[in-house]
Design an enzyme around this catalytic site. Structure first.
Site, PDB file in Angstrom:
ATOM      1  N   GLU A 188      32.238  -5.547 -40.947  1.00 24.82           N
ATOM      2  CA  GLU A 188      31.540  -5.078 -42.161  1.00 24.82           C
ATOM      3  C   GLU A 188      31.041  -3.646 -42.007  1.00 24.82           C
ATOM      4  OE1 GLU A 188      28.179  -7.565 -43.033  1.00 24.82           O
ATOM      5  OE2 GLU A 188      29.348  -9.402 -43.204  1.00 24.82           O
TER       6      GLU A 188
ATOM      7  N   GLU B  47      35.050  -3.657 -42.892  1.00 25.72           N
ATOM      8  CA  GLU B  47      36.048  -4.540 -43.505  1.00 25.72           C
ATOM      9  C   GLU B  47      35.493  -5.947 -43.634  1.00 25.72           C
ATOM     10  OE1 GLU B  47      36.657  -6.896 -41.062  1.00 25.72           O
ATOM     11  OE2 GLU B  47      35.448  -5.476 -39.873  1.00 25.72           O
TER      12      GLU B  47
END
Lengths: 352, 352
Positions: B320, B177
């Site tokens: 991420e 994310e």
């Protein structure tokens, strides 16, 4: 100069300049500061080891050194000595844990017979393994030295020579071993260099029960009494309470350090070899990467002594370089973070 | 039936038969019993998840869901909101930590705009990212619900749909994310489902100082007071104190579980999404693999709640999906141990 002396003369600490340059770049990568934690520490180490901002890590070789131990006759292991030889065949046939994980790591796997109890000439003739046999297994260290001083020197030099042989095809080395009974000499070596009690650095190896563990501790204590090894004479320690594969791995570590190549040190037995290499030349520790935390309790004492922290903690206790193969992925990750990730300026991302 | 209801109906626990068959084989591998520790536990899980003794793990997709947060206006992050959008460009240009580590893992990286504050139409038009925009960032949860219930449902369903889209090319999913401020809703979600105090599950995110941390905790406490989320209504929790990318990841996890595909859950924010997915359908936890221990303290409370143990502990706090990419290596290792390592009988090695 002997090969060992030559290696020692070649070993220099990590490059402080390269470390500083790497750190300066990593400080500016597009992420919260140092958000990839220990991988970034490792990236700094790789730069320092290789004196490069693009540390080469693509070509990987896992070297499994095999050897037998006279002390195995004293029931220190759960498995019979013949398993060392059988496992060498298993490596050659691709069926061991080491094979699966070296393959995953993209590492070439080289098996070296450093002194299995009986010859494996068929495999040598077929080019399946390398032979640097120092003897037909060591002598029983509970009754006298495990090997002569000359054998100890030869085992270390064999490791250094193997590095020379592999250097053109290897950026990163991994250590592995196979030898029924070899946690016993490893615990002895650990006690000698760390000054800890034998009981505190001796574990269950292949999975022995309480009674066998008490016997194993008594055997190691007797071996130390009989041989009286001196930590200031590391080659003497190897000769008295070591193993051929342990000497070979100590040489491998010295040889890799001499060529400024990172060496990923597997579990307990490999770490005992690292202790010997470190005692011979402390700066070689600058090139060691500790792969994983072994279930064998003695390894923690070694890593504290070497000021190393392992990268993986998954309850591994197999040896064979399996942890080293797994940790290769983190070595590659660290190198990629240094070379592939953009800085805030390069990517046009706003800073904090 | 809605898409969420369909997914719930499809989710079944791990296959106990496949788990038992895998365990029986792993018990006999040529190594001391269970000597590869948690990798062997993971191999049993993979067999149970996929109902197969040859769990497919080759095709890997890392999905990074991006979204913005109204609460970012309250200075809960060290970075300005525009960084979310800039980092999406960084992903597309290959310059982020996520790119380096997904590439190393051999994982396809898909970036999904779930609701970045302003549109990224150029990247969508070029096919560089997928857009499932639920809104222009969420509303400020300190003043009312972050989104409507309909938006919450839509974000989850978008995740489920993305799984359907990727399923033919994906054996293993990884979650990632990007969203400035998204540790704030994640801490709120964690407090709701675990019952822990906000202060105990709130960390420094991108690296805020003491004063900002106190403010962040106060903002979360206020958000919970204003919205009064009910842990028995997980979609309501997402609507009140969640985020579009968090809902998307919850849907991704539900969708993967419905198709019996392992999903490697990254760090804190991904784990908060896992909490929501678990509250919607507890059995989906059977398909989660926790990648790494985040520096964000709230994640530990989540993992205790989900009864998961992370595989990596290297001080990562980037998100991420970087931890998920790294953990993919352990997933592959576990599958190889199950399928490639010989048993004692197969290899002709003597047993203990």
């Amino acid at each position: 100069m002997t090969l060992i002396e030559k290696a020692i003369a070649q070993i220099k600490p990590q490059s402080e300049t390269a470390r500083a340059t790497a750190k300066a770049r990593l400080d500016c990568l597009t992420m919260p500061h140092w958000a990839l934690g220990r991988l970034m520490d490792l990236a700094v180490d790789l730069a320092g080891m290789t004196d490069s901002m693009r540390p080469p890590v693509n070509k990987k070789t896992l070297v499994i050194m095999a050897g037998d131990h006279g002390v195995a006759s004293l029931a220190v292991s759960k498995y019979p000595q013949e398993v060392t030889r059988q496992m060498v065949h298993n490596f050659v046939n691709g069926g061991a844990g080491a094979n699966a994980l070296a393959k995953l790591a993209g590492a070439h796997l080289l098996v070296v017979d450093m002194g299995v109890a009986s010859e494996l000439s068929d495999l040598v003739a077929d080019g399946k393994i390398l032979a640097n046999r120092i003897g037909n297994g060591t002598a029983n260290m509970a009754e006298g030295p495990a090997m002569t001083r000359e054998q100890a020197v030869n085992s270390i030099e064999a490791g250094i020579e193997i590095v020379a042989l592999l250097a053109p095809s290897t950026d990163v080395f991994g250590t592995g071993e196979m030898g029924i009974g070899n946690t016993t000499p490893s615990s002895a070596i650990t006690a000698v260099f760390t000054g800890k009690s034998v009981a505190s650095v001796t574990g269950r190896g292949t999975g022995i029960e309480d009674g066998q563990l008490a016997n194993k501790i008594a055997v190691i204590e007797k071996s130390l009494k009989v041989n009286n090894p001196d930590p200031l004479d590391p080659i003497g320690v190897l000769a008295k309470v070591g193993g051929f594969e342990i000497g070979g791995l100590a040489g491998l570590i010295l040889g890799a350090a001499a060529l400024r190549k990172p060496v990923v040190v597997d579990g307990f037995i490999s770490s005992a070899a690292a202790l010997i290499a470190h005692a011979i030349c402390p700066s070689c520790a600058d090139f060691m990467i500790s792969a994983h935390k072994s279930v064998e309790q003695g390894q923690a004492a070694i890593l504290a002594h070497l000021k190393k922290e392992p990268f993986i903690d998954l309850g591994l206790r197999l040896g064979e370089g399996t942890g080293a193969s797994l940790a290769m992925n983190f070595v590659e990750a660290a190198a990629r973070i240094l070379t592939e990730v953009a800085t805030f300026d390069e990517a046009g991302v706003s800073k904090a």
